[in-house]
Design a protein around this motif. Structure first.
Motif, PDB file in Angstrom:
ATOM      1  N   ASN A 144      11.809  -3.041   0.032  1.00 41.73           N
ATOM      2  CA  ASN A 144      10.482  -2.946   0.304  1.00 41.73           C
ATOM      3  C   ASN A 144       9.810  -3.351  -1.076  1.00 41.73           C
ATOM      4  OD1 ASN A 144      10.529  -2.543   2.800  1.00 41.73           O
ATOM      5  ND2 ASN A 144      10.256  -0.280   2.554  1.00 41.73           N
ATOM      6  N   LYS A 181       7.190   0.564   6.398  1.00 37.37           N
ATOM      7  CA  LYS A 181       6.355   0.172   5.144  1.00 37.37           C
ATOM      8  C   LYS A 181       6.343  -1.632   5.187  1.00 37.37           C
ATOM      9  CE  LYS A 181       5.943   0.762   0.416  1.00 37.37           C
ATOM     10  NZ  LYS A 181       6.397   1.939  -0.899  1.00 37.37           N
ATOM     11  N   THR A 182       7.771  -1.936   5.375  1.00 37.92           N
ATOM     12  CA  THR A 182       7.993  -3.395   5.359  1.00 37.92           C
ATOM     13  C   THR A 182       7.117  -3.955   6.159  1.00 37.92           C
ATOM     14  OG1 THR A 182      10.427  -2.653   5.254  1.00 37.92           O
ATOM     15  CG2 THR A 182      10.105  -4.780   5.316  1.00 37.92           C
ATOM     16  N   TYR A 183       7.146  -3.968   7.506  1.00 33.23           N
ATOM     17  CA  TYR A 183       6.123  -4.559   8.124  1.00 33.23           C
ATOM     18  C   TYR A 183       4.730  -4.320   7.916  1.00 33.23           C
ATOM     19  CZ  TYR A 183      10.380  -5.092  11.299  1.00 33.23           C
ATOM     20  OH  TYR A 183      11.268  -5.483  12.166  1.00 33.23           O
ATOM     21  N   THR A 193       2.816   0.797  12.504  1.00 31.84           N
ATOM     22  CA  THR A 193       2.582  -0.626  12.413  1.00 31.84           C
ATOM     23  C   THR A 193       1.531  -1.289  13.330  1.00 31.84           C
ATOM     24  OG1 THR A 193       4.454  -0.594  11.364  1.00 31.84           O
ATOM     25  CG2 THR A 193       3.641  -2.826  12.008  1.00 31.84           C
ATOM     26  N   LEU A 251      12.715 -10.781   4.466  1.00 25.55           N
ATOM     27  CA  LEU A 251      12.600  -9.972   5.537  1.00 25.55           C
ATOM     28  C   LEU A 251      13.663 -10.378   6.770  1.00 25.55           C
ATOM     29  CD1 LEU A 251      11.666  -7.380   7.472  1.00 25.55           C
ATOM     30  CD2 LEU A 251       9.829  -9.546   8.554  1.00 25.55           C
ATOM     31  N   THR A 253      16.684  -0.010   1.676  1.00 25.75           N
ATOM     32  CA  THR A 253      15.430  -0.391   2.455  1.00 25.75           C
ATOM     33  C   THR A 253      14.166  -0.223   1.111  1.00 25.75           C
ATOM     34  OG1 THR A 253      15.893   0.489   4.302  1.00 25.75           O
ATOM     35  CG2 THR A 253      13.587   0.243   3.989  1.00 25.75           C
ATOM     36  N   PRO A 257      14.433  -3.214   8.495  1.00 21.64           N
ATOM     37  CA  PRO A 257      13.061  -3.125   7.974  1.00 21.64           C
ATOM     38  C   PRO A 257      12.578  -1.489   8.450  1.00 21.64           C
ATOM     39  CG  PRO A 257      13.316  -5.136   8.943  1.00 21.64           C
ATOM     40  CD  PRO A 257      14.413  -4.343   9.305  1.00 21.64           C
ATOM     41  N   ASP A 258      11.633  -0.961   7.768  1.00 29.38           N
ATOM     42  CA  ASP A 258      10.816   0.113   8.298  1.00 29.38           C
ATOM     43  C   ASP A 258       9.311  -0.307   8.405  1.00 29.38           C
ATOM     44  OD1 ASP A 258       9.915   0.137   5.787  1.00 29.38           O
ATOM     45  OD2 ASP A 258      10.824   1.949   5.093  1.00 29.38           O
ATOM     46  N   THR A 289       3.533  -3.848   5.078  1.00 26.49           N
ATOM     47  CA  THR A 289       3.100  -4.658   3.947  1.00 26.49           C
ATOM     48  C   THR A 289       2.885  -6.352   4.276  1.00 26.49           C
ATOM     49  OG1 THR A 289       4.472  -3.264   2.437  1.00 26.49           O
ATOM     50  CG2 THR A 289       4.025  -5.551   1.670  1.00 26.49           C
ATOM     51  N   GLY A 292       7.117  -6.240  -1.245  1.00 25.21           N
ATOM     52  CA  GLY A 292       5.862  -5.819  -1.584  1.00 25.21           C
ATOM     53  C   GLY A 292       5.325  -6.638  -2.882  1.00 25.21           C
TER      54      GLY A 292
END
Length: 573
Positions: free
Chosen positions: A184, A216-218, A252, A203, A180, A213-214, A220, A188
């Motif tokens: 990311n 932070k992924t979403y 998120t 993604l 991940t 995804p976590d 961003t 990013g």
């Protein structure tokens, strides 16, 4: 029973009404997706396009395990072991700019290539390592996945996003699953460059490859969508992720609602809350507090009332954080009468003020010049067993100094020594500033010495305050000594401070000190202006050194620091 809220002019009214608790729950399902290479349409790689770009062979899982766990001896494709000197020669050749992509490495076996890859990555030879991975891909060799992961991160760090994306594609096509953190990093970097489409493709590929995804992924991607100016797309994107069964990350969700509020207003943000609740993602009190904070900071209390009303309609109650946000905002906007109403409501609903509440109230009273009321509030705070912290005391000290109670400030500061609220840099800066304003420069210097003895390092603010205080009492030579200290420890000095001191020294005919200050100014790469030079030249001339002043004047003209004909240097001009 609950309170409904409305703001009208300066009025802040709460009304009772009945409500039911209709809290929903976050219900979602995970849908497993099987990712196989033969299902992916291959085509030529394009910059930052995600999972569609490399011609690589399908990799069987047992083959991957063999590569990962086998002894990494040096072998050629003939099965012969490779000597270490031969490996060095191969690595050196790979670093050569004249190496053909299908050069001597097409003769290497997979294990040998991976050993070289590991060596290159460990030594930071990213470009060479990337070329090797490309050669291995053409030869249908499986690259060492941990090395690929490090390589991707390294390429992203140095800004070579396209290469990083390409290596990730190769890794995934070979059966590797980046973690991940690596995904990311790539997503990013793409979002920073505004490549939203490519980020969304990565993604999708991230999920298909088995790496979820976590938050932070979403976060961003959602920020990138808002940067593109499309709030509706951001909402649709998040709903789509929820419907696919991904976890409804609360952080998120909160970010999405906050950004909608910022770009579209509180009404639209509340609509999103309702919409998301139907998707099984329900708001909490922290999310409402975020909306209260944003709208009240803007001074838009109509929206604030709307948010609180919606909060109450969902069976929630404002907590102490909600009230603290309101008190802080209303105090800043000068609605002290409404603050009193808020405190009454807190009392009626059995929500006790916290340390944060008292500090907000103290700060407001002190800034408004109500020192007596501030002290009374402090006494009440202590009587209710709410222990003050250093923020409380710094607020009071600042108010005392502004009102001219210097002796009381020093006494209070000394009383804090050895307690849980021992004075620190900020506390000393407050008192030194108060002393400097009162032109009690002797006491300010004593306080400065005291803080140094206690091991508290003065900062830029401390020294700037002292220089300003010394200039107020015309002690310019001592100000130069402070400059020397600041220069030695690397603290920046403003040009106007140099100018004030140099001109003051020139007026006092203390040329040696003025030249010292000018030298420090030049060394600090702070360009003196013409007035400083002209004043210094006149002072030199007035000391009887007319020839020296004229020579210096001519030299400054030659260096284009001064203009010719602006000043005829002579004694007592």
């Amino acid at each position: 029973m609950s309170y409904a809220t409305s703001f009208q002019n300066k009025g802040f009214n709460f009304h009772y009404f009945n409500h039911h608790n209709n809290k929903g729950s976050c219900v979602f399902s995970l849908r497993e997706k099987i990712y196989t290479l033969h299902q992916i349409p291959f085509r030529d790689y394009r910059c930052c396009s995600s999972w569609k770009g490399l011609r690589c062979r399908t990799v069987l899982s047992d083959r991957v395990d063999e590569v990962d766990h086998e002894d990494w001896g040096f072998e050629s494709n003939t099965g012969k072991r490779v000597e270490s000197s031969e490996l060095v020669h191969l690595v050196t050749s790979l670093n050569s700019s004249t190496l053909s992509a299908e050069g001597q490495f097409v003769r290497n076996g997979e294990l040998t290539s991976n050993k070289i890859l590991q060596s290159l990555c460990s030594r930071g030879k990213l470009t060479a390592a990337a070329r090797l991975v490309e050669v291995m891909a053409r030869m249908s060799q499986i690259p060492h996945f941990p090395s690929c992961t490090n390589l991707i991160r390294g390429l992203i760090r140095i800004g070579q996003v396209d290469k990083g994306c390409k290596i990730m594609n190769m890794m995934v096509m070979s059966g590797g699953v980046p973690d991940t953190i690596t995904f990311n990093a790539v997503i990013g970097s793409l979002c920073k460059r505004g490549h939203l489409k490519s980020a969304l493709e990565f993604l999708e590929g991230m999920s298909l490859s088995g790496c979820l995804p976590d938050a932070k992924t979403y976060n961003t991607i959602i920020r990138c969508i808002f940067d593109k100016g499309d709030p509706n797309l951001a909402v649709s994107f998040w709903k789509d992720q929820l419907r696919k069964g991904f976890p409804p990350y609360l952080i998120t969700y909160a970010l999405l609602v906050e950004l909608v509020c910022k770009h579209c207003g509180a009404s639209r943000a509340l609509e999103v809350l309702e919409d998301m609740a139907r998707e099984g993602c329900c708001p909490d009190i922290n999310m409402y507090n975020s909306l209260v904070n944003f709208s009240s900071k803007q001074g838009n209390y109509k929206d604030t009332a709307l948010v609180i009303s919606n909060l109450l309609s969902h069976g929630m109650q404002p907590n102490v954080v909600t009230y603290n946000i309101l008190i802080h905002s209303l105090s800043l906007h000068g609605y002290s009468d409404v603050v009193d109403d808020i405190l009454k409501i807190m009392n009626e609903t059995s929500i006790s003020p916290t340390l944060v509440t008292y500090n907000i109230l103290l700060n407001s009273l002190c800034k408004s010049g109500f020192l007596d009321r501030s002290i009374s509030l402090y006494i009440k705070m202590v009587s209710e067993n709410c222990s003050p912290d250093i923020v409380t005391y710094n607020t009071l000290l600042n108010a005392l100094c502004k009102e001219g109670f210097i002796d009381e400030s020093i006494q209070l500061l000394h009383s804090l020594s050895g307690t849980n609220c021992s004075p620190g840099l900020v506390t000393y800066n407050i008192v030194i500033n108060g002393l400097a304003r009162m032109r009690s420069i002797k006491s300010a210097k004593e306080m400065y010495g005291e803080m140094v003895e206690k091991g508290i390092d003065p900062d830029y603010i401390t020294h700037r305050t002292l220089v300003w205080g010394l200039c107020q009492v015309y002690q310019f030579e001592e100000a130069v000594e402070i400059f020397k200290v600041m220069h030695r420890i690397g603290q920046k000095i403003k040009g106007y401070a140099y100018k004030c001191v140099i001109l003051g020294l020139c007026e006092q005919k203390k040329l040696d000190s003025a030249i010292q200050a000018l030298d420090l100014m030049v060394k600090a790469q702070c360009k003196p202006d013409g007035k400083i030079y002209y004043t210094l030249l006149k002072s030199v001339a007035n000391e009887g050194m007319v020839n020296e002043a004229n020579d210096l004047h001519q030299r400054l003209i030659e260096l284009k620091i001064l203009k010719d004909g602006c000043l005829i240097v002579g004694a007592h001009t």
